[in-house]
Scaffold this motif. Structure first.
Motif, mmCIF file in Angstrom:
data_model
loop_
_atom_site.group_PDB
_atom_site.id
_atom_site.type_symbol
_atom_site.label_atom_id
_atom_site.label_comp_id
_atom_site.label_asym_id
_atom_site.label_seq_id
_atom_site.Cartn_x
_atom_site.Cartn_y
_atom_site.Cartn_z
ATOM 1 N N VAL A 165 0.832 -1.202 0.000
ATOM 2 C CA VAL A 165 0.000 0.000 0.000
ATOM 3 C C VAL A 165 0.869 1.256 0.000
ATOM 4 C CG1 VAL A 165 -1.664 1.344 1.356
ATOM 5 C CG2 VAL A 165 -1.991 -1.126 1.040
ATOM 6 N N ALA A 166 1.993 1.213 0.730
ATOM 7 C CA ALA A 166 2.909 2.367 0.765
ATOM 8 C C ALA A 166 3.447 2.665 -0.631
ATOM 9 C CB ALA A 166 4.050 2.101 1.737
ATOM 10 N N ARG A 167 3.577 1.620 -1.453
ATOM 11 C CA ARG A 167 4.053 1.812 -2.835
ATOM 12 C C ARG A 167 2.897 2.085 -3.804
ATOM 13 N NH1 ARG A 167 6.981 -2.974 -1.515
ATOM 14 N NH2 ARG A 167 5.603 -4.189 -2.871
ATOM 15 N N GLY A 168 1.668 2.118 -3.293
ATOM 16 C CA GLY A 168 0.508 2.320 -4.161
ATOM 17 C C GLY A 168 0.144 1.072 -4.927
ATOM 18 N N GLU A 169 0.472 -0.104 -4.376
ATOM 19 C CA GLU A 169 0.241 -1.357 -5.074
ATOM 20 C C GLU A 169 -0.572 -2.325 -4.206
ATOM 21 O OE1 GLU A 169 4.160 -2.750 -5.854
ATOM 22 O OE2 GLU A 169 4.412 -1.515 -7.666
ATOM 23 N N VAL A 170 -1.065 -3.364 -4.856
ATOM 24 C CA VAL A 170 -1.727 -4.481 -4.190
ATOM 25 C C VAL A 170 -1.219 -5.763 -4.842
ATOM 26 C CG1 VAL A 170 -3.720 -4.349 -5.749
ATOM 27 C CG2 VAL A 170 -3.959 -5.536 -3.565
ATOM 28 N N ALA A 171 -1.021 -6.797 -4.034
ATOM 29 C CA ALA A 171 -0.533 -8.076 -4.561
ATOM 30 C C ALA A 171 -1.711 -8.960 -4.956
ATOM 31 C CB ALA A 171 0.324 -8.782 -3.516
ATOM 32 N N LEU A 172 -1.592 -9.606 -6.116
ATOM 33 C CA LEU A 172 -2.627 -10.512 -6.625
ATOM 34 C C LEU A 172 -2.086 -11.935 -6.622
ATOM 35 C CD1 LEU A 172 -5.384 -10.983 -8.100
ATOM 36 C CD2 LEU A 172 -4.105 -10.750 -10.232
ATOM 37 N N PRO B 105 2.578 -17.180 -10.754
ATOM 38 C CA PRO B 105 3.356 -16.217 -9.966
ATOM 39 C C PRO B 105 2.463 -15.114 -9.372
ATOM 40 C CG PRO B 105 3.631 -15.792 -12.308
ATOM 41 C CD PRO B 105 2.852 -17.066 -12.202
ATOM 42 N N GLN B 106 2.840 -14.633 -8.224
ATOM 43 C CA GLN B 106 2.135 -13.498 -7.607
ATOM 44 C C GLN B 106 2.508 -12.231 -8.357
ATOM 45 O OE1 GLN B 106 1.673 -13.512 -3.275
ATOM 46 N NE2 GLN B 106 2.565 -11.454 -3.247
ATOM 47 N N ARG B 107 1.532 -11.357 -8.544
ATOM 48 C CA ARG B 107 1.766 -10.121 -9.303
ATOM 49 C C ARG B 107 1.432 -8.905 -8.463
ATOM 50 N NH1 ARG B 107 -1.506 -9.406 -14.215
ATOM 51 N NH2 ARG B 107 -3.130 -10.742 -13.331
ATOM 52 N N SER B 108 1.993 -7.777 -8.846
ATOM 53 C CA SER B 108 1.668 -6.501 -8.208
ATOM 54 C C SER B 108 0.884 -5.651 -9.194
ATOM 55 C CB SER B 108 2.945 -5.760 -7.783
ATOM 56 O OG SER B 108 3.596 -6.459 -6.744
ATOM 57 N N LEU B 109 -0.168 -4.998 -8.687
ATOM 58 C CA LEU B 109 -1.033 -4.171 -9.522
ATOM 59 C C LEU B 109 -1.204 -2.804 -8.864
ATOM 60 C CD1 LEU B 109 -3.772 -6.877 -10.188
ATOM 61 C CD2 LEU B 109 -2.093 -6.057 -11.854
ATOM 62 N N PRO B 110 -1.431 -1.747 -9.669
ATOM 63 C CA PRO B 110 -1.609 -0.409 -9.085
ATOM 64 C C PRO B 110 -2.980 -0.265 -8.431
ATOM 65 C CG PRO B 110 -1.880 -0.321 -11.463
ATOM 66 C CD PRO B 110 -1.429 -1.719 -11.143
ATOM 67 N N ILE B 111 -2.995 0.177 -7.175
ATOM 68 C CA ILE B 111 -4.274 0.353 -6.482
ATOM 69 C C ILE B 111 -5.130 1.380 -7.207
ATOM 70 C CG2 ILE B 111 -5.340 1.210 -4.354
ATOM 71 C CD1 ILE B 111 -3.040 0.032 -2.791
ATOM 72 N N ALA B 112 -4.534 2.465 -7.636
ATOM 73 C CA ALA B 112 -5.302 3.548 -8.258
ATOM 74 C C ALA B 112 -5.914 3.129 -9.593
ATOM 75 C CB ALA B 112 -4.408 4.769 -8.454
ATOM 76 N N GLY B 113 -5.394 2.075 -10.199
ATOM 77 C CA GLY B 113 -5.919 1.662 -11.509
ATOM 78 C C GLY B 113 -6.795 0.438 -11.442
ATOM 79 N N ALA B 114 -7.455 0.206 -10.297
ATOM 80 C CA ALA B 114 -8.239 -1.022 -10.114
ATOM 81 C C ALA B 114 -9.269 -1.219 -11.219
ATOM 82 C CB ALA B 114 -8.917 -0.998 -8.755
ATOM 83 N N SER B 115 -9.907 -0.154 -11.662
ATOM 84 C CA SER B 115 -10.950 -0.307 -12.687
ATOM 85 C C SER B 115 -10.370 -0.738 -14.025
ATOM 86 C CB SER B 115 -11.719 1.005 -12.849
ATOM 87 O OG SER B 115 -10.838 2.058 -13.236
ATOM 88 N N THR B 116 -9.077 -0.482 -14.234
ATOM 89 C CA THR B 116 -8.471 -0.824 -15.534
ATOM 90 C C THR B 116 -8.093 -2.301 -15.612
ATOM 91 O OG1 THR B 116 -6.210 -0.292 -14.801
ATOM 92 C CG2 THR B 116 -7.533 1.500 -15.731
ATOM 93 N N TRP B 117 -7.841 -2.933 -14.467
ATOM 94 C CA TRP B 117 -7.513 -4.378 -14.508
ATOM 95 C C TRP B 117 -8.633 -5.267 -13.965
ATOM 96 C CZ3 TRP B 117 -7.319 -5.645 -9.344
ATOM 97 C CH2 TRP B 117 -6.823 -4.684 -8.440
ATOM 98 N N ALA B 118 -9.786 -4.666 -13.701
ATOM 99 C CA ALA B 118 -10.933 -5.444 -13.209
ATOM 100 C C ALA B 118 -11.343 -6.522 -14.214
ATOM 101 C CB ALA B 118 -12.111 -4.527 -12.918
#
Length: 436
Positions: free
Chosen positions: A401-408, A417-430
């Motif tokens: 969260v400090a990096r603005g990311e969430v792990a998937l 593999p586990q991936r990192s995604l941008p929290i602010a762009g959640a609607s773009t990878w939904a």
């Protein structure tokens, strides 16, 4: 400690999946799937939804069902309104209330209607598997249509519904068909039945003796093994039908034959309500013991006039929902999962605001998300995530969260593999979460 209050005997709670229950009953997820399927099927046939009150005037059922039917005589929950003295009844079936609504609102003024309703009915009878004091029913009606084509349509709706639910007609459920003719034909048959049973009065059980002069047609529906030979030798209604009734029945059968639907003509098939005429049918099963009828209906051209409306033909059917869902359970048929697509793991209170904003964006994009609540270790949260049936876990850790990311993390493919995604762009990878 005060005694635990329990539901009325024969009236059941429909609980969410996973909640322990004392009796094997369909859970709410199975109900939801059934209701969604019903709406889809009936929408394709052009039927519109209708809702009527649970409480109706007692006279509606006395006049509509017949004073000497089992329902009116023994099974109705009736009471007197303490405010005004009105005699009221919890509805034991849906058709009479629907017809009352059609008459009261002059609903057929602009032409025939295809409608359906779904909800609770009430009958005071001995509870048993698939038979309850409060039960739910799907009711489908076509009002203002006189032709045999709509009779056949009613039956084909049933077949479509079975197929959508995974049931196979002819194997899991089978169709039985009959014609009750018209009132004058039934009267002639009734007189012949009375004479037949009077000649063998010593073979009648107590219930048959009670019905002999009030409703002899119902004797044909007896389950008493010792009376089966007597019933089989009784006069058959089909022998009393006139040319028009026989032609109507032949036309119904011609449509079903053309549609490739197998059925059995059962000359002993009757319905429990007095208002039926011409086509009657039942979908039955051998999988539920004595509660073999899953769905039944037919034509009732005289009921609208009988309840005070302008004469108009009608046909419909009722389906016992609990009984059908029990059948699906007994057969172990596959049911679509109601599991969330994503389970959100939140490792600290500080990560909650950003997590909730991202999860709301996913939900707005159509992704079913269940968020862990109440804290707990990472291990405990992963255990809950796995038990939820979710495909993915989203991990909102403090560092991510400090990096603005969430792990998937893919919960169903350990090698992924586990991936990192941008929290602010959640609607773009939904969309990726839904389609992967």
């Amino acid at each position: 400690m005060a005694d635990i209050l329990r539901a009325v005997k024969g009236m059941n709670d429909i609980l969410p999946p996973g909640v322990p229950r004392s009796e094997k009953l369909p859970d709410s997820a199975l109900w939801q799937w059934f209701e969604t399927t019903v709406r889809s099927v009936l929408g394709r046939y052009g039927y519109q939804h209708l809702l009527t009150p649970v409480v109706e005037p007692t006279a509606l059922f006395v006049r509509g069902l017949g004073e000497v039917t089992d329902i009116v005589e023994k099974e109705m929950y009736s009471f007197v309104d303490s405010m005004n003295g009105d005699k009221l009844t919890l509805r034991p079936e849906a058709t009479a209330g629907i017809v009352r609504a059609m008459i009261e609102h002059n609903a057929l003024y602009n032409g025939p209607l295809r409608i359906w309703t779904m909800g609770p009915m009430f009958r005071h009878e001995k509870p048993q598997k698939g038979r309850y004091r409060q039960f739910n029913q799907l009711d489908v009606e076509a009002l203002g249509f006189a032709g045999p084509d709509v009779d056949a349509e009613m039956i084909l709706i049933g077949r479509t519904l079975w197929r959508e639910l995974g049931l196979v007609e002819g194997r899991h459920v089978r169709l039985e068909l009959n014609s009750l003719g018209q009132p004058d034909e039934r009267r002639a048959h009734r007189d012949a039945l009375v004479r037949h049973f009077e000649q063998h009065a010593d073979q009648l059980d107590t219930e048959a003796q009670r019905r002999l002069h009030s409703n002899p047609l119902r004797i044909l529906d007896t389950k008493n093994p010792s009376m089966q030979a007597l019933v089989e030798s009784a006069p058959k209604l089909m022998d009393f039908l006139g040319e028009a009734s026989l032609a109507h029945f032949a036309s119904v059968r011609a449509v079903l034959d053309a549609a490739g639907l197998e059925y059995r003509v059962n000359p002993r098939l009757v319905r429990g309500m007095d208002y039926y005429n011409l086509t009657v049918f039942e979908w039955v099963t051998d999988q539920l013991g004595s509660q073999g009828t899953v769905c039944g209906g037919g034509r009732y051209d005289g009921l609208i006039e009988q309840l005070g409306g302008k004469p108009a033909p009608a046909v419909g059917f009722g389906l016992g929902i609990e009984r059908l869902l029990l059948l699906i359970q007994e057969l172990g048929l596959p049911v679509p999962s109601t599991a969330p697509r994503v389970y959100a793991i939140v490792t600290s209170a500080g990560a909650v605001p950003q997590a909730i904003v991202a999860l709301e964006a996913l939900r707005a994009a159509g992704v079913p998300v269940l968020m862990h609540a109440g804290g707990g270790s990472m291990k405990a949260q992963f255990k809950r995530a796995d038990a939820s049936g979710a495909r993915y876990a989203l991990i909102f850790g403090d560092d991510e969260v400090a990096r603005g990311e969430v792990a998937l993390k893919d919960l169903r493919q350990a090698e992924a593999p586990q991936r990192s995604l941008p929290i602010a762009g959640a609607s773009t990878w939904a969309g990726d979460l839904l389609n992967a």
